[in-house]
Design an enzyme around this catalytic site. Structure first.
Site, PDB file in Angstrom:
ATOM      1  CG  HIS A 172      -0.902   3.913   4.407  1.00 58.99           C
ATOM      2  ND1 HIS A 172      -1.580   3.128   5.306  1.00 58.99           N
ATOM      3  CD2 HIS A 172      -0.384   3.078   3.487  1.00 58.99           C
ATOM      4  CE1 HIS A 172      -1.486   1.860   4.938  1.00 58.99           C
ATOM      5  NE2 HIS A 172      -0.751   1.790   3.847  1.00 58.99           N
ATOM      6  CG  ASP A 195      -2.784   4.929   7.953  1.00 58.85           C
ATOM      7  OD1 ASP A 195      -1.604   4.640   8.270  1.00 58.85           O
ATOM      8  OD2 ASP A 195      -3.196   4.892   6.775  1.00 58.85           O
ATOM      9  CB  SER A 201      -0.926   0.001   1.209  1.00 53.07           C
ATOM     10  OG  SER A 201      -0.181  -0.243   2.390  1.00 53.07           O
TER      11      SER A 201
END
Ligand SMILES: *[C@@H]1O[C@H](CO)[C@@H](O)[C@H](O)[C@H]1NC(C)=O
Ligand SMILES: *[C@@H]1O[C@H](CO)[C@@H](O)[C@H](O)[C@H]1NC(C)=O
Ligand SMILES: *[C@@H]1O[C@H](CO)[C@@H](O)[C@H](O)[C@H]1NC(C)=O
Ligand SMILES: *[C@@H]1O[C@H](CO)[C@@H](O)[C@H](O)[C@H]1NC(C)=O
Length: 436
Positions: free
Chosen positions: A411, A408, A158
């Site tokens: 990311h 998160d 990702s």
């Protein structure tokens, strides 16, 4: 290769220069040539000493061109030594990003921090200042021109997707991408075409680069990796690719069983299974090696070659528990010296750097293969403020602060620090185009 600024620091009358300089150069040239063959880099070293805060090196000739017929003009002969973007610091930048969440349509929801209500926007106003050179602002037209008629693929986990979406947003400020292909759940395989420049950009989901079975409800409760077999989901498309950007790391931390040559090599965190714990470092190294070898093997015979980038490990920034508000609460970059690349971040980075160096040596014997590490570990480590945190979900605090909030801190918000990765990649492409 020749003499550096032969008249630097000396005072000569103009008439002397115009009259005698050509003869001086003719006389020096054979000497310079001789020195080049037997002492490959004698002159640039002394030049950098003379010009401490510049990365420009002036050469009067190259070994393959004939002796100059006239005094070469400086702009024809000057080139820049490769800038090292690894070290530097984040400095305030009033300009801000090229795009925002409303102007770019391809940002994964969980990374569209502004549209999810992240209130502080200070994290958008920083730029990376490398220690010894400048990193120009991303110019989408330059990128599209350099890649015109080419197909570039982001391959990995990702983070690869995060970087791809950053690039698409940056390029979309100059030209419209058309989504021409999509496959897999959660858009794991996609392709866009920029008709203006005939540039194709793809993303391939391949979190190990090698063949793998991901942990799933229906399948195994751990990942399974075949470290000696390239993942053909992208490997079989290599024929059509002109450039690949590889990015892996975080998936290797999860429980897994590893296979090599058909038998079990060991595992990482697999209690209950009768396998030897071997950690994940050697396995990740082997996976990168397998991927790079596959690229080199399959492209070495092809006429058009390939450019390969490997993005180094991107550190995460969890400070507290991942499901509590404020897991990555910082709103500013770390200051210089405040945070060092160490521990797992350093080890993961080193593996990528070393394997890329080894592959470079391996690829050298074939023309047309260019490889470069995109060493983003330090610059990313310095940006604890660049993650979505709780804003991976829209307006997480609309009903007050809940006890459990998923965060998160892995990311990157788009726009955000990850745009810098593509900024650096563009500069490497420009250097290659100049033939350096
Ligand atoms: C750039 O700098 C880093 C950190 O000082 C170093 O590890 C790396 O080898 C350098 N890269 C090149 C190509 O010199
Ligand atoms: C996003 O970009 C558009 C176009 O440049 C601009 O009009 C808008 O104000 C920007 N929005 C934000 C939140 O910066
Ligand atoms: C566009 O680029 C592809 C390679 O990516 C090439 O095969 C094709 O011929 C190009 N199309 C045009 C119209 O130039
Ligand atoms: C575990 O593996 C060892 C060595 O391969 C073997 O001797 C042993 O019988 C195995 N134990 C179980 C419970 O399968």
């Amino acid at each position: 290769m020749g003499v550096t600024s032969p008249l630097k620091g000396q005072t000569h009358s103009r008439s002397f220069i115009t009259k005698f300089l050509p003869y001086v150069l003719y006389a020096l040239f054979p000497v310079a040539l001789f020195r080049f063959y037997f002492h490959p880099f004698p002159f640039p070293l002394s030049t950098t000493d003379q010009i401490p805060h510049s990365n420009r090196i002036i050469l009067t000739s190259s070994s393959s061109s004939p002796p100059p017929l006239s005094f070469p003009r400086e702009e024809e002969i000057a080139y820049e030594t490769p800038c090292n973007y690894t070290n530097g610091r984040w400095v305030h930048d009033k300009m801000g990003p090229l795009y925002n969440g409303t102007t770019c349509g391809t940002i994964k929801d969980g990374q569209n921090c502004i549209s999810h209500g992240r209130p502080d926007l200070g994290y958008l106003y920083w730029r990376w200042q490398p220690s010894q050179c400048e990193l120009p602002r991303f110019d989408p037209n330059t990128f599209l021109n350099l890649l015109s008629h080419k197909h570039i693929a982001f391959v990995g986990d990702s983070m690869a997707r995060n970087q791809l979406e950053s690039l698409l947003c940056l390029l979309a400020t100059a030209s419209n991408p058309n989504l021409v292909y999509t496959n897999g759940e959660d858009n794991k395989f996609r392709r866009w075409h920029f008709a203006s420049h005939n540039v194709t950009v793809s993303v391939y989901w391949s979190p190990f680069l090698v063949r793998g079975v991901e942990k799933s409800k229906a399948g195994p409760d751990h990942n399974e990796l075949y470290v000696d077999v390239v993942d053909e989901r992208w490997g079989s498309d290599l024929d059509h690719l002109d450039m690949v950007v590889l990015s892996i790391g975080h998936w290797f931390l999860h429980p897994a069983v590893y296979y090599d040559g058909g038998s079990v090599l060991g595992c990482h965190y697999c209690p209950g299974l009768n396998h030897t714990e071997i950690g994940f470092y050697d396995v990740m190294r082997k996976a990168i090696k397998t991927a790079l070898e596959a690229i080199i093997e399959r492209k070495m015979g092809s006429g058009n070659g390939i450019d390969v980038f490997l993005t180094s490990f991107s550190p995460s920034h969890f400070e507290g528990e991942w499901d509590k508000a404020g897991a990555c609460p910082k709103t500013e970059p770390y200051k210089e010296g405040e945070k060092m690349v160490e521990g797992m971040d350093a080890d993961m980075r080193t593996i990528a750097v070393e394997e890329m160096e080894a592959a470079k040596v391996n690829a050298k014997q074939f023309g047309g293969l260019r490889l470069e590490i995109l060493d983003v570990t330090k610059l990313s480590l310095m940006r604890p403020d660049g993650h979505p945190g709780p804003y991976m979900y829209p307006f997480p605090f609309a009903n007050g602060v809940q006890e459990h909030v998923q965060n998160d801190c892995v990311h990157w918000c788009l726009p955000g620090p990850i745009d810098t990765w593509n900024q650096i990649m563009l500069q490497v492409l420009r250097r290659w185009r100049r033939g350096e």
